[in-house]
Scaffold this active site. Structure first.
Site, PDB file in Angstrom:
ATOM      1  N   SER A  45       8.991  -1.482   5.590  1.00 34.95           N
ATOM      2  CA  SER A  45       8.236  -0.290   5.656  1.00 34.95           C
ATOM      3  C   SER A  45       8.050   0.029   7.288  1.00 34.95           C
ATOM      4  CB  SER A  45       6.876  -0.610   5.194  1.00 34.95           C
ATOM      5  OG  SER A  45       6.707  -0.762   4.033  1.00 34.95           O
ATOM      6  N   GLY A  60       9.114   6.079   6.983  1.00 38.27           N
ATOM      7  CA  GLY A  60       9.622   5.783   5.624  1.00 38.27           C
ATOM      8  C   GLY A  60      10.025   4.441   5.318  1.00 38.27           C
ATOM      9  N   ASP A 107       1.840  -1.050  -0.978  1.00 42.72           N
ATOM     10  CA  ASP A 107       1.550  -1.647  -2.291  1.00 42.72           C
ATOM     11  C   ASP A 107       2.468  -0.567  -3.415  1.00 42.72           C
ATOM     12  OD1 ASP A 107       0.288  -3.764  -1.003  1.00 42.72           O
ATOM     13  OD2 ASP A 107      -1.608  -2.777  -1.647  1.00 42.72           O
TER      14      ASP A 107
END
Length: 323
Positions: free
Chosen positions: A232, A237, A264
């Site tokens: 991440s 992005g 998540d």
């Protein structure tokens, strides 16, 4: 069925206030509760995407009772003092184990003026040796029926630092692909157990490998044992280093809002793409769109379904040549 493991579950509480100013008293305009912890967040998004999902881990005390009540009611969240929302939406199956300690709470304070969020996380309860043994028995029963396993979040006190490595080995022995999303020493030991996927953020990846260059660090993590690395990069992005290739995926524009649960949601996008056997670019588009839609949601850890559908075709995915 997709199995998510949350050893350190939480009751997530979101406070909204007109403005958050240090050293002053604040009037809270809204309080919302929801079942939390990384694996529960992942499971909730997977269920919304139409996947049968089972959640396991620990829940205890009055806070744990509230968490399981919300989970069983099929409500993603409820205002404190309000009623559950029953919308007929799919929900994860509860396979959490009771423990004597009390489940922790996490507090997100949303500043309505800026959209920024301040997060306060309580420590988790201490898990006894007998409770860990009971969990392993439950895990061994559930894993053979799973299409994939996600091991998510921090370890509560009492659980040894190599716990995720142990769970990875058990899943691999059953022939079930496993994703690991944690940090620090549990991540280092888990990577050595050769998980199919790891999903660190840039800081966690740098701590694991010693490199601040995400590309170099992702390749290093693969050499250490991870089959594929999905890193991440916050508002920039995702970077994915896999045996099939290297990709970057980015939202069409930066999103301002509450980042709680965004990572998540990205895990849910990756896992759903895995079990649906989608190509990597499609998995990454889904992960970034879900992550960004979570930042845009007014409730911590939820994703805005309308924003997700609008964002999905606009995510930019770029394949990079092999180094």
């Amino acid at each position: 069925m997709i199995l998510t493991v949350t050893l350190n579950t939480a009751l997530d509480i979101t406070y909204r206030t007109p403005a958050l100013i240090p050293h002053t008293t604040h009037r809270v305009t809204e309080v919302v509760e929801r079942p939390g912890g990384k694996g529960l967040n992942v499971a909730r998004v997977l269920s919304a995407l139409g996947h049968e999902t089972v959640v396991t881990g620990f829940a205890g005390g009055r806070t744990g009772d509230v968490l399981r009540e919300l989970l069983g009611a099929g409500s993603t969240a409820r205002p404190v003092g309000g009623k559950h929302e029953r919308r007929g939406r799919p929900r994860p199956v509860d396979a959490l184990l009771p423990i004597s300690g009390s489940t922790r709470r996490t507090i997100a304070v949303v500043d309505a003026a800026t959209g920024d969020t301040t997060q306060l996380n309580e420590p988790g309860p201490t898990v006894s040796a007998a409770e860990w043994t009971a969990f392993l028995s439950c895990y061994d029963r559930l894993v053979p029926g799973a299409e994939a396993v996600a091991l998510c979040g921090s370890l509560p006190p009492g659980i040894h630092v190599g716990a995720y490595a142990e769970l990875i080995r058990r899943a691999r022995a059953a022939g079930v692909p496993v994703l690991l999303d944690t940090s620090g020493e549990p991540l280092r030991r888990g990577v050595a157990a050769r998980p199919d996927l790891v999903k660190p953020n840039a800081d966690e990846l740098a701590l694991l490998t010693g490199s601040r260059d995400p590309l170099r660090a992702a390749h290093d993590a693969r050499r250490r044992g991870a089959h594929a690395v999905i890193a991440s990069l916050g508002p920039d992005g995702i970077l994915a280093a896999t045996p099939e290739g290297l990709w970057r995926a980015a939202p069409p524009a930066p999103a301002r809002g509450n980042p709680t649960g965004a990572g998540d949601s990205a895990v849910a996008g990756i896992l759903s793409g895995l079990v649906e056997r989608l190509p990597w670019p499609t998995r990454l588009s889904r992960a970034v769109a879900l992550s960004t839609a979570t930042v845009l949601s007014p409730v911590a850890g939820e994703f805005d379904a309308t924003a997700y559908e609008e964002l999905l075709p606009r995510v930019r995915v770029t394949e990079h040549p092999a180094p």
